[in-house]
Design a protein around this motif. Sequence first.
Motif, PDB file in Angstrom:
ATOM      1  N   ILE A  61      18.840  17.428  13.979  1.00 41.29           N
ATOM      2  CA  ILE A  61      19.918  18.077  13.243  1.00 41.29           C
ATOM      3  C   ILE A  61      19.354  19.132  12.301  1.00 41.29           C
ATOM      4  O   ILE A  61      18.429  18.875  11.535  1.00 41.29           O
ATOM      5  CB  ILE A  61      20.746  17.052  12.451  1.00 41.29           C
ATOM      6  CG1 ILE A  61      21.268  15.947  13.397  1.00 41.29           C
ATOM      7  CG2 ILE A  61      21.886  17.734  11.732  1.00 41.29           C
ATOM      8  CD1 ILE A  61      22.119  16.473  14.517  1.00 41.29           C
ATOM      9  N   GLN A  62      19.946  20.329  12.383  1.00 41.47           N
ATOM     10  CA  GLN A  62      19.590  21.425  11.478  1.00 41.47           C
ATOM     11  C   GLN A  62      20.864  21.951  10.819  1.00 41.47           C
ATOM     12  O   GLN A  62      21.772  22.403  11.511  1.00 41.47           O
ATOM     13  CB  GLN A  62      18.874  22.553  12.227  1.00 41.47           C
ATOM     14  CG  GLN A  62      17.538  22.143  12.828  1.00 41.47           C
ATOM     15  CD  GLN A  62      16.798  23.323  13.438  1.00 41.47           C
ATOM     16  OE1 GLN A  62      17.040  24.473  13.082  1.00 41.47           O
ATOM     17  NE2 GLN A  62      15.897  23.032  14.368  1.00 41.47           N
ATOM     18  N   GLN A  63      20.908  21.855   9.500  1.00 39.69           N
ATOM     19  CA  GLN A  63      22.067  22.335   8.749  1.00 39.69           C
ATOM     20  C   GLN A  63      21.954  23.855   8.576  1.00 39.69           C
ATOM     21  O   GLN A  63      20.948  24.356   8.074  1.00 39.69           O
ATOM     22  CB  GLN A  63      22.158  21.658   7.380  1.00 39.69           C
ATOM     23  CG  GLN A  63      22.284  20.144   7.446  1.00 39.69           C
ATOM     24  CD  GLN A  63      23.618  19.691   8.009  1.00 39.69           C
ATOM     25  OE1 GLN A  63      24.594  20.449   8.022  1.00 39.69           O
ATOM     26  NE2 GLN A  63      23.679  18.458   8.484  1.00 39.69           N
ATOM     27  N   VAL A  64      22.992  24.586   8.990  1.00 38.04           N
ATOM     28  CA  VAL A  64      22.982  26.053   8.957  1.00 38.04           C
ATOM     29  C   VAL A  64      23.982  26.528   7.911  1.00 38.04           C
ATOM     30  O   VAL A  64      25.172  26.226   8.002  1.00 38.04           O
ATOM     31  CB  VAL A  64      23.330  26.647  10.338  1.00 38.04           C
ATOM     32  CG1 VAL A  64      23.284  28.171  10.282  1.00 38.04           C
ATOM     33  CG2 VAL A  64      22.361  26.125  11.393  1.00 38.04           C
ATOM     34  N   GLN A  65      23.498  27.286   6.932  1.00 38.88           N
ATOM     35  CA  GLN A  65      24.360  27.804   5.868  1.00 38.88           C
ATOM     36  C   GLN A  65      24.786  29.249   6.105  1.00 38.88           C
ATOM     37  O   GLN A  65      25.690  29.739   5.443  1.00 38.88           O
ATOM     38  CB  GLN A  65      23.623  27.724   4.514  1.00 38.88           C
ATOM     39  CG  GLN A  65      23.092  26.346   4.174  1.00 38.88           C
ATOM     40  CD  GLN A  65      24.179  25.315   3.944  1.00 38.88           C
ATOM     41  OE1 GLN A  65      25.305  25.669   3.611  1.00 38.88           O
ATOM     42  NE2 GLN A  65      23.837  24.039   4.113  1.00 38.88           N
ATOM     43  N   LYS A  66      24.148  29.928   7.047  1.00 33.89           N
ATOM     44  CA  LYS A  66      24.409  31.346   7.279  1.00 33.89           C
ATOM     45  C   LYS A  66      25.414  31.530   8.415  1.00 33.89           C
ATOM     46  O   LYS A  66      25.660  30.601   9.195  1.00 33.89           O
ATOM     47  CB  LYS A  66      23.107  32.075   7.610  1.00 33.89           C
ATOM     48  CG  LYS A  66      22.419  31.558   8.865  1.00 33.89           C
ATOM     49  CD  LYS A  66      21.102  32.292   9.123  1.00 33.89           C
ATOM     50  CE  LYS A  66      20.073  31.998   8.074  1.00 33.89           C
ATOM     51  NZ  LYS A  66      18.760  32.608   8.403  1.00 33.89           N
ATOM     52  N   PRO A  67      25.995  32.713   8.579  1.00 35.62           N
ATOM     53  CA  PRO A  67      26.917  32.969   9.693  1.00 35.62           C
ATOM     54  C   PRO A  67      26.215  32.849  11.039  1.00 35.62           C
ATOM     55  O   PRO A  67      25.016  33.140  11.148  1.00 35.62           O
ATOM     56  CB  PRO A  67      27.392  34.413   9.442  1.00 35.62           C
ATOM     57  CG  PRO A  67      27.109  34.686   8.008  1.00 35.62           C
ATOM     58  CD  PRO A  67      25.893  33.872   7.663  1.00 35.62           C
ATOM     59  N   PRO A  68      26.921  32.430  12.084  1.00 31.72           N
ATOM     60  CA  PRO A  68      26.310  32.310  13.410  1.00 31.72           C
ATOM     61  C   PRO A  68      25.713  33.627  13.907  1.00 31.72           C
ATOM     62  O   PRO A  68      24.665  33.625  14.551  1.00 31.72           O
ATOM     63  CB  PRO A  68      27.475  31.847  14.301  1.00 31.72           C
ATOM     64  CG  PRO A  68      28.451  31.236  13.373  1.00 31.72           C
ATOM     65  CD  PRO A  68      28.309  31.958  12.078  1.00 31.72           C
ATOM     66  N   PHE A  69      26.386  34.738  13.643  1.00 33.32           N
ATOM     67  CA  PHE A  69      25.871  36.043  14.099  1.00 33.32           C
ATOM     68  C   PHE A  69      24.490  36.306  13.521  1.00 33.32           C
ATOM     69  O   PHE A  69      23.584  36.776  14.223  1.00 33.32           O
ATOM     70  CB  PHE A  69      26.838  37.146  13.685  1.00 33.32           C
ATOM     71  CG  PHE A  69      26.413  38.516  14.122  1.00 33.32           C
ATOM     72  CD1 PHE A  69      26.659  38.959  15.416  1.00 33.32           C
ATOM     73  CD2 PHE A  69      25.742  39.359  13.249  1.00 33.32           C
ATOM     74  CE1 PHE A  69      26.248  40.218  15.828  1.00 33.32           C
ATOM     75  CE2 PHE A  69      25.328  40.622  13.640  1.00 33.32           C
ATOM     76  CZ  PHE A  69      25.595  41.056  14.934  1.00 33.32           C
ATOM     77  N   GLU A  70      24.305  35.974  12.239  1.00 30.80           N
ATOM     78  CA  GLU A  70      23.010  36.209  11.599  1.00 30.80           C
ATOM     79  C   GLU A  70      21.951  35.289  12.172  1.00 30.80           C
ATOM     80  O   GLU A  70      20.799  35.698  12.382  1.00 30.80           O
ATOM     81  CB  GLU A  70      23.148  35.995  10.089  1.00 30.80           C
ATOM     82  CG  GLU A  70      21.893  36.312   9.307  1.00 30.80           C
ATOM     83  CD  GLU A  70      22.109  36.173   7.814  1.00 30.80           C
ATOM     84  OE1 GLU A  70      21.098  36.060   7.082  1.00 30.80           O
ATOM     85  OE2 GLU A  70      23.280  36.196   7.380  1.00 30.80           O
ATOM     86  N   LEU A  71      22.304  34.041  12.438  1.00 28.38           N
ATOM     87  CA  LEU A  71      21.332  33.098  12.992  1.00 28.38           C
ATOM     88  C   LEU A  71      20.902  33.495  14.403  1.00 28.38           C
ATOM     89  O   LEU A  71      19.711  33.489  14.727  1.00 28.38           O
ATOM     90  CB  LEU A  71      21.923  31.687  12.999  1.00 28.38           C
ATOM     91  CG  LEU A  71      21.052  30.605  13.654  1.00 28.38           C
ATOM     92  CD1 LEU A  71      19.802  30.354  12.830  1.00 28.38           C
ATOM     93  CD2 LEU A  71      21.840  29.311  13.824  1.00 28.38           C
ATOM     94  N   LEU A  72      21.878  33.855  15.236  1.00 16.14           N
ATOM     95  CA  LEU A  72      21.573  34.113  16.646  1.00 16.14           C
ATOM     96  C   LEU A  72      20.913  35.464  16.867  1.00 16.14           C
ATOM     97  O   LEU A  72      20.144  35.625  17.827  1.00 16.14           O
ATOM     98  CB  LEU A  72      22.862  34.030  17.471  1.00 16.14           C
ATOM     99  CG  LEU A  72      23.575  32.672  17.453  1.00 16.14           C
ATOM    100  CD1 LEU A  72      24.855  32.729  18.255  1.00 16.14           C
ATOM    101  CD2 LEU A  72      22.661  31.569  17.971  1.00 16.14           C
ATOM    102  N   THR A  73      21.192  36.447  16.034  1.00 15.60           N
ATOM    103  CA  THR A  73      20.639  37.787  16.256  1.00 15.60           C
ATOM    104  C   THR A  73      19.332  38.018  15.518  1.00 15.60           C
ATOM    105  O   THR A  73      18.555  38.887  15.903  1.00 15.60           O
ATOM    106  CB  THR A  73      21.656  38.860  15.820  1.00 15.60           C
ATOM    107  OG1 THR A  73      22.023  38.652  14.450  1.00 15.60           O
ATOM    108  CG2 THR A  73      22.893  38.784  16.697  1.00 15.60           C
TER     109      THR A  73
END
Length: 405
Positions: A61-73
Amino acid sequence: MSKKGWIYIVLGGLALGIIFVMEYNKPKKVNWFPSFVSHHKIPYGTYVLNDLMETYFPNRIQQVQKPPFELLTRTDSIQGAYFFVNESVSFEEAELNALLEWVEQGNHLFVASNSFERKLLDTLNLDIQNVYNSGQLEPIFHYQLVNPKLQSPKVKYTKDYYTTGFDQIDTLRTTILGEVQAKGDSTETIKKYVNTIKQTFGKGEIVLSAFPKAFTNYFILKDNNLEYTAGLLTYLPKKGPIFMDNFHKSGKSFYTSPMYLFLNTKEFKWAYYLALIGALIYIVFEGKRKQRAIPVVPPLKNQTLAFTRTIADMYFEKGELQLITKHKTEYFLEYLRTKLHVSTQNLEDETFLKHLAIRGNSTEEEVRSLMGLIVNLRTKDHITEIELQNLNNKIQAFKANVDGK
């Protein structure tokens, strides 16, 4: 102060103290706000879900605080599953395109929401509808997973007056994972609606659940509902990281207001209220006794009109009628430019005269007479009092027409 007055003060203080004690010991109201935040322990938070995820999927499990677009790009070649749960998950176009491209490469997308982006539904050839329980007064919905291998029991939920189901499904590409059952009308007929589906997308998979409250603290901890939620989680991949979204949430992940500490803690909250009440009492009783009288300062008189009359009398006494006429026409032309927004370069232009008559609420004859008089007086070297008075009367009549008098 009289003895009777002190009795009233003591009784008022006792009543106020009793009210404070009752309010302080009153049970705290349950916060039913659908926040879906990972560390919230309120009924519609997801603290229990995140604890289960750490248990069922250790070290993944990884908690993501940023928008998906920022994480994936901005992150190179990440693989795994992206998990979204909220009352409403709404992706921007660029964000949704990035997610779909990521799934096509062999990853998984799990979205639990009451509503879905139209572009996402169109891409998957889906549509949604609202499901109402019109058969009885108490809203009762039954949820069940259709996979017989999961042996998931039918669970009852009574906190919603309506839920969401998938209306149109592409059966060639879509696998039904879960259904919701409700009484459709007064005939006690039980109707089934699809509320969870899975669809292959490129090399990856997309799972959509229209019942996000299945992942909340209240639902998981109530009766035997845990088996239903656990059954939904089995559709996550067996390997790879699972990215838990904390950006698309209805509630705040953290509080920036310094007053949150005082208002969220019972002791600090009542200390704050007592301080405010004490300050108010001090102002009421001490302010009247010590406040000095505020002197009345008369406002300054407007001497503009008197000054103007003095200057006008001075010009008139010296017999400078031509200068008075010049100032009067200049002020009137400035009035036309600022009030009626017309150009005064050519006072004899027919178009100008027609526009001025319309905007000045006057006839063309009146306007042509006034402008002709102004042009005539501009060229004369000597002006009589009668001509000046005639000019003044025409200007005042024109302004009266403009004001509708």
